[in-house]
Design an enzyme around this catalytic site. Structure first.
Site, PDB file in Angstrom:
ATOM      1  CG  MET A 132     -66.457  -1.572 -44.542  1.00 52.20           C
ATOM      2  SD  MET A 132     -67.967  -0.750 -45.076  1.00 52.20           S
ATOM      3  CE  MET A 132     -68.164   0.486 -43.795  1.00 52.20           C
ATOM      4  CE1 TYR A 151     -61.106   6.619 -46.259  1.00 50.84           C
ATOM      5  CE2 TYR A 151     -60.974   4.291 -45.645  1.00 50.84           C
ATOM      6  CZ  TYR A 151     -61.563   5.311 -46.378  1.00 50.84           C
ATOM      7  OH  TYR A 151     -62.594   5.035 -47.235  1.00 50.84           O
ATOM      8  NE  ARG A 182     -69.670 -12.678 -15.528  1.00 54.74           N
ATOM      9  CZ  ARG A 182     -68.942 -13.346 -16.423  1.00 54.74           C
ATOM     10  NH1 ARG A 182     -68.340 -12.695 -17.404  1.00 54.74           N
ATOM     11  NH2 ARG A 182     -68.812 -14.658 -16.329  1.00 54.74           N
ATOM     12  CE  LYS A 223     -69.128 -17.614 -23.426  1.00 53.58           C
ATOM     13  NZ  LYS A 223     -69.159 -16.897 -22.142  1.00 53.58           N
TER      14      LYS A 223
END
Length: 362
Positions: free
Chosen positions: A306, A258, A129, A33
């Site tokens: 990024m 950053y 679940r 999956k």
């Protein structure tokens, strides 16, 4: 071209799948999956089609991708069907499906089918679940068998805490399953990867005609935080790598990246790597997260951006422009990176994108 890439070792994938069958003594569904956990569903399925007892996917869209690629192995829909109309496609493409709710049973009873279904009847043993309540499980089994729409039922559940060896939850779930399924004659599927790797302590009832569902382990990552005997036999399937595209020489006391969260404590050689959170590398990975540069261990320094991240070259004088950087793979385990970043290997693999994917048949 940008050097960020994921190398997929299909021979390692086959090795890990065979390990799942070996240590369980049962049949194994290869869980592919979510695009085979970011490894490429079609290519991974093609590599396993000659040996896999079947595949497991989340939904019918993922199953149809495999069928359109002419893969004929059994395919199980782990979430079952979401609407009754999907039963026509399940019937047409000969798919197996999980049934976890009474409305699904009602839909099967109402639908005209060309062939009887292979149903995996899911019991909620405490994960809460999806799954039928233990009090309604036996009735659901007999109702499906009486419908004339079902060829075979596999009894299944899912462990919530099998990756926590000290937790009593797995034993409690096993007891709930044993009580709810007592007397029902059917194959059984309980083990996910952590449950399987803890064999035989977790599921002493495993039989050759039962099923395990091997997910994370077939991609060569361990679901456990610490060492585990069987997990040590896994081979990493994915190597995420890139190259150093710039080298900076900084004095002590200089900030990097950053937010200036990392400040050099000594004169530092900094390598800038073409890899960032847009590629799937975790932005929240802290300074100190391990990397490998030309086969030697080093560390991430500064905040991940990024498209780029920065690594420490101070103790690697031979490393420089063009040096190979492994973010995870054979030299740096995905589990190590996940632990440093406060996440799990599943998420690292599934978040991967934009990088070039290359396959090796081994």
């Amino acid at each position: 071209m940008r050097p960020a890439r994921a190398l997929i070792d299909l021979q390692a994938l086959r090795h890990n799948y065979q390990l799942a069958r070996e240590i369980s003594g049962a049949r194994a569904l290869a869980v592919i999956k979510a695009d085979a956990y970011g490894h490429g569903a079609v290519r991974c399925a093609q590599a396993l089609q000659g040996s896999a007892d079947g595949f497991a996917v989340a939904c019918i869209e993922e199953a149809l991708e495999l069928r359109y690629a002419t893969l004929r192995n059994p395919i199980l829909l782990l979430e079952g069907f979401f609407e009754a109309d999907e039963l026509k496609l399940i019937d047409q493409h000969d798919l197996w499906c999980v049934v976890h709710s009474t409305w699904q049973i009602e839909a099967i009873e109402r639908t005209r089918l060309n062939r009887p279904l292979n149903v995996w009847l899911k019991l909620d043993t405490g994960m809460h679940r999806v799954g039928l309540h233990p009090a309604e499980y036996r009735e659901a089994y007999h109702r499906l068998m009486a419908s004339g729409k079902v060829a075979k039922i596999v009894l299944m559940s899912h462990f919530s805490s099998a990756d926590e060896p000290e937790s009593p939850r797995s034993a409690e779930q096993l007891a709930t399953f044993a009580h709810a399924s007592a007397g029902l004659q059917a194959e059984i599927s309980l083990c996910n990867s952590p449950g399987l790797l803890r064999w035989p302590q977790l599921t002493p009832r495993q039989r050759p005609d039962d099923w395990v569902r091997a997910g994370l382990m077939i991609y060569g990552a361990s679901p456990f935080e610490g060492p585990q005997e069987q997990a040590a036999r896994l081979r990493p399937v994915m190597t995420l790598e890139s190259k150093i595209i710039c080298v900076r020489e900084l004095a002590a006391g200089e900030p990097i990246g950053y937010g200036a969260r990392f400040v050099t404590e000594r004169p530092t050689r900094v390598g800038v790597v073409a890899m960032g959170y847009a590629d799937g590398y975790p932005r929240h990975a802290p300074s100190g997260t391990p990397v490998s540069i030309d086969g030697r261990r080093s560390r991430l320094i500064g905040r991940v951006s990024m498209d780029m991240l920065t690594v420490d070259l101070s103790d690697l004088p031979a490393a420089g422009l063009g040096s190979r950087v492994e973010l995870w793979g054979r030299e740096v385990g995905a589990g190590e990176v996940a632990a440093a970043a406060g996440t799990i290997p599943y998420q690292l693999f599934c978040n991967l994108r934009r990088v070039q994917t290359l396959y090796s048949a081994g």
